[in-house]
Scaffold this motif. Structure first.
Motif, short mmCIF file in Angstrom:
data_model
loop_
_atom_site.label_atom_id
_atom_site.label_comp_id
_atom_site.label_asym_id
_atom_site.label_seq_id
_atom_site.Cartn_x
_atom_site.Cartn_y
_atom_site.Cartn_z
N HIS A 1 0.83 -1.22 0.00
CA HIS A 1 0.00 0.00 0.00
C HIS A 1 0.86 1.25 0.00
O HIS A 1 0.47 2.28 -0.56
CB HIS A 1 -0.98 -0.02 1.18
CG HIS A 1 -0.34 0.06 2.53
ND1 HIS A 1 -0.04 1.26 3.14
CD2 HIS A 1 0.06 -0.91 3.39
CE1 HIS A 1 0.51 1.00 4.33
NE2 HIS A 1 0.59 -0.29 4.50
N ARG A 2 2.05 1.18 0.60
CA ARG A 2 2.92 2.36 0.60
C ARG A 2 3.58 2.52 -0.77
O ARG A 2 3.74 3.64 -1.25
CB ARG A 2 3.97 2.24 1.71
CG ARG A 2 3.37 2.36 3.11
CD ARG A 2 4.43 2.63 4.15
NE ARG A 2 5.27 1.48 4.41
CZ ARG A 2 5.09 0.62 5.41
NH1 ARG A 2 4.09 0.78 6.24
NH2 ARG A 2 5.92 -0.39 5.57
N ALA B 1 1.01 3.88 -3.01
CA ALA B 1 0.75 5.31 -2.72
C ALA B 1 1.75 6.18 -3.44
O ALA B 1 1.39 7.22 -4.01
CB ALA B 1 0.82 5.55 -1.20
N MET B 2 3.01 5.76 -3.44
CA MET B 2 4.04 6.57 -4.10
C MET B 2 3.87 6.54 -5.62
O MET B 2 4.08 7.56 -6.29
CB MET B 2 5.44 6.07 -3.71
CG MET B 2 5.81 6.34 -2.26
SD MET B 2 5.55 8.04 -1.75
CE MET B 2 6.72 8.91 -2.78
N LEU C 1 1.06 6.19 -7.16
CA LEU C 1 -0.11 7.04 -7.39
C LEU C 1 0.28 8.52 -7.35
O LEU C 1 -0.18 9.32 -8.17
CB LEU C 1 -1.16 6.75 -6.31
CG LEU C 1 -2.53 7.42 -6.47
CD1 LEU C 1 -3.22 6.89 -7.72
CD2 LEU C 1 -3.40 7.14 -5.24
N ARG C 2 1.17 8.86 -6.43
CA ARG C 2 1.63 10.25 -6.30
C ARG C 2 2.27 10.72 -7.62
O ARG C 2 1.98 11.80 -8.12
CB ARG C 2 2.62 10.34 -5.13
CG ARG C 2 3.20 11.73 -4.87
CD ARG C 2 4.58 11.83 -5.42
NE ARG C 2 5.27 13.05 -5.08
CZ ARG C 2 5.11 14.22 -5.70
NH1 ARG C 2 4.24 14.35 -6.66
NH2 ARG C 2 5.85 15.26 -5.36
N TYR D 1 -0.38 10.89 -10.53
CA TYR D 1 -1.16 12.14 -10.44
C TYR D 1 -0.34 13.30 -11.03
O TYR D 1 -0.87 14.12 -11.78
CB TYR D 1 -1.47 12.48 -8.98
CG TYR D 1 -2.59 11.70 -8.33
CD1 TYR D 1 -3.66 11.20 -9.07
CD2 TYR D 1 -2.62 11.50 -6.95
CE1 TYR D 1 -4.69 10.49 -8.45
CE2 TYR D 1 -3.64 10.82 -6.33
CZ TYR D 1 -4.67 10.31 -7.08
OH TYR D 1 -5.69 9.63 -6.48
N SER E 1 -1.14 15.47 -14.43
CA SER E 1 -1.58 16.85 -14.22
C SER E 1 -0.74 17.85 -15.01
O SER E 1 -0.95 19.05 -14.92
CB SER E 1 -1.51 17.20 -12.72
OG SER E 1 -0.15 17.32 -12.33
N SER E 2 0.25 17.36 -15.76
CA SER E 2 1.20 18.27 -16.36
C SER E 2 1.53 17.84 -17.80
O SER E 2 2.32 16.91 -17.99
CB SER E 2 2.47 18.29 -15.49
OG SER E 2 3.51 18.96 -16.13
N ALA F 1 9.68 19.77 -4.80
CA ALA F 1 8.43 20.08 -4.09
C ALA F 1 8.65 20.26 -2.58
O ALA F 1 7.70 20.55 -1.86
CB ALA F 1 7.40 18.98 -4.33
N ASN G 1 9.10 18.00 -0.50
CA ASN G 1 8.22 17.00 0.11
C ASN G 1 9.02 15.87 0.76
O ASN G 1 8.45 14.99 1.39
CB ASN G 1 7.30 16.42 -0.98
CG ASN G 1 6.21 15.52 -0.42
OD1 ASN G 1 5.64 15.82 0.63
ND2 ASN G 1 5.95 14.41 -1.08
N ASN H 1 8.44 15.21 4.44
CA ASN H 1 7.18 14.52 4.73
C ASN H 1 7.32 13.02 4.54
O ASN H 1 6.80 12.22 5.33
CB ASN H 1 6.08 15.03 3.79
CG ASN H 1 5.51 16.36 4.22
OD1 ASN H 1 5.36 16.62 5.41
ND2 ASN H 1 5.20 17.22 3.26
N LEU H 2 8.03 12.63 3.48
CA LEU H 2 8.20 11.19 3.22
C LEU H 2 9.13 10.55 4.23
O LEU H 2 8.89 9.43 4.70
CB LEU H 2 8.76 10.98 1.80
CG LEU H 2 7.89 11.49 0.66
CD1 LEU H 2 8.56 11.24 -0.68
CD2 LEU H 2 6.51 10.82 0.69
#
Lengths: 272, 268
Positions: free
Chosen positions: A13-14, A17-18, A20-21, A24, A28-29, A95, A97, A100-101
């Protein structure tokens, strides 16, 4: 980011998640998507016409049809594989980020596995259209290489990941000041990987160095396949063994650089 | 017995539910020639809110970073929720969270996408329900599907707080949680933090330059200066000791090396 802790297993799941990040982000670009497509297309068109010109004027290259364009595509797998890995990593630095990770339950190995999957996705977006262009414009069917293509691909992508893991560790430790290494390190091995010429043209001592690099075996193997119509399994096996060592070493280096980054407080200031 | 010795003598509670939320024991961080954190010890009981005060360069951020495992101490020990950091971080990172001005959420992703990713990283059950709840609590609904990069500073802070609360952490580390917020939003965030602490018996450690915020929220204040703990007590006790009416006046006294007539030995 928790330490290796492989004994506790990986959490899909982790990793998902990455992935998916990054998905996205990619979706988006449009400039990011375009960047994946335009450079490989430019490469294959340029080298395809060069191959056509040479084939019309030299018997050897006429006989060795596809060696140049095949080499360009394989080189792009190597180079784009590493960039696909590293750019996803750099996105976290750009970013801001990464903290956070690092503070999340994500383990380094899970992070790296997600980056590997993303390098495959980005590679597919860039290279599949490239091979179709080669087919329609120059009648070079990259997939006619057949099963050996799997061995070529695996060895090149393993090398690209090993380089990607190592340079990501360097950026973690040294901040974005080390970003240029991400873009240029692969070019450092380009002359020695013997992409467009056989190893035999190198001086003896450089041949020793060249044979330490897995891509050298792949490009020699490709030439053997296209010119002599023989698949050199021995070369692929040797490349695989070296790649295993490279991947283990790069992962060890990444963990050591991550630890050094924590020791020096680099993760608090991930700028230049 | 020094304060550090007293604090370390308290670090005897075994791993388990009764252990302190954070135990810091003789913690030192040296960067080349600079002692950013200089032999500090403290222990935070569960369910409390503690303010970490100090001027720029006092060592607050480095201390919080060592508690989180982002920075390795030169010497000393940190235990979080009964686990050694960073050695046992895998046991504890899922139970804590943080917000800091040193990190951002990815700008191109929408608020909902960002919260989804972090929710998955923290293995949040019923993630869409949790996001909806946070959106209601923190008033995010209006911009839940807007890119993070298109939000105002105040909206970004609320999103960062939502990310910090996504896993309903037992321990929340906050570095300047209301910086860049207007007074109304800042007050609203403080009220939310208080309510969260009460509802979940969570432990909160916050670094702040906003003395009113610390007075309102914190059960305890740790004042740092040049990497050392200058004082450690309840806000009222500290103000009484310095003979001051506000923590801001105390802060200025400490920053400028004054004790305002209070017996120096009384200032721990």
């Amino acid at each position: 980011m928790s330490e290796l802790a492989l004994h506790r297993g990986l959490a899909m799941h982790r990793i998902n998640a990455m992935i998916l990040r990054y998905w996205y982000l990619l979706m988006s670009s449009w400039p990011r998507l375009l960047e994946l497509l335009y450079w490989p297309a430019l490469q294959v068109i340029t080298w395809g016409f060069i191959q056509l010109y040479i084939a019309e004027n030299a018997n050897f290259f006429a006989r060795a049809g596809g060696t140049l364009i095949g080499a360009v595509i394989l080189w792009d797998i190597l180079f784009r594989g590493q960039l696909g890995f590293s750019i996803s990593f750099l996105e976290e630095m750009w970013a801001r980020n990464i903290g956070n990770l690092m503070m999340s339950p994500l383990k380094p190995i899970e992070f790296l596995l997600a980056l590997m999957v993303m390098s495959l996705i980005r590679l597919a977006i860039g290279v599949i259209p490239m091979t179709l262009l080669a087919l329609f414009l120059f009648h070079f069917n990259f997939y006619s290489l057949g099963l050996p293509l799997i061995a070529f691909f695996c060895n090149l992508i393993f090398t690209s990941w090993a380089v990607g893991i190592f340079v990501s560790g360097l950026v973690l430790r040294n901040g974005l000041g080390a970003e240029s290494i991400v873009w240029t390190l692969m070019f450092a091995i380009m002359p020695l990987a013997c992409i467009y010429y056989p190893v035999s043209v190198l001086p003896g001592w450089l041949q020793v160095v060249a044979w330490m690099l897995p891509p050298t075996y792949v490009f020699e193997g490709m030439r053997a396949l296209l010119i002599e119509h023989s698949f050199r399994a021995d070369l692929m096996l040797a490349a695989l063994v070296i790649n295993a060592g490279l991947l283990a070493a790069s992962f060890g280096a990444f963990l050591a650089l991550l630890r050094s980054a924590k020791k020096h407080g680099s993760l608090l200031s991930s700028g230049e | 017995m020094t304060e550090n010795d007293k604090a370390s003598s308290r670090l005897t509670v075994a791993d388990g539910a009764l252990s302190a939320a954070i135990e810091v024991d003789h913690l030192v961080k040296v960067y080349k020639q600079t002692r950013a954190v200089d032999d500090i010890s403290f222990s935070l009981a569960r369910g409390t809110i503690t303010g970490l005060l100090g001027g720029n360069g006092a060592g607050k951020t480095t201390t919080i970073a060592m508690i989180m495992g982002l920075v390795l101490p030169t010497s000393g020990r940190v235990r979080v929720l009964g686990h050694r950091m960073p050695e046992e971080s895998a046991d504890v990172l899922g139970r804590m969270n943080f917000e800091s001005p040193y990190v951002d959420m990815p700008m191109r992703l929408t608020v909902r996408q960002n919260l989804t990713i972090f929710g998955k990283l923290y293995a949040v059950k019923d993630l869409s329900g949790r996001i909806a709840q946070l959106a209601d609590d923190l008033d995010l609904n209006e911009f839940l599907d807007r890119s993070n990069g298109k939000l105002s500073a105040g909206q970004k802070t609320r999103v960062a707080l939502a990310k910090a609360l996504i896993n309903q952490p037992e321990l929340l580390l906050l570095d300047e949680p209301t910086a860049s917020l207007d007074p109304d939003t800042a007050d609203w965030v403080r009220a939310h933090l208080e309510a969260y602490r009460k509802a979940h018996n969570a432990t909160i450690l916050l670094a702040s330059h906003n003395m009113l915020e610390v007075e309102r929220l914190c059960d305890r204040v740790i004042i740092m200066k040049r990497g050392r703990i200058e004082d450690d007590d309840t806000p009222d006790a500290i103000m009484a000791r310095y003979n001051r009416d506000t923590l801001e006046e105390v802060f200025l006294d400490v920053a400028r090396g004054r004790s305002n007539g209070a017996p120096r030995e009384a200032v721990r």
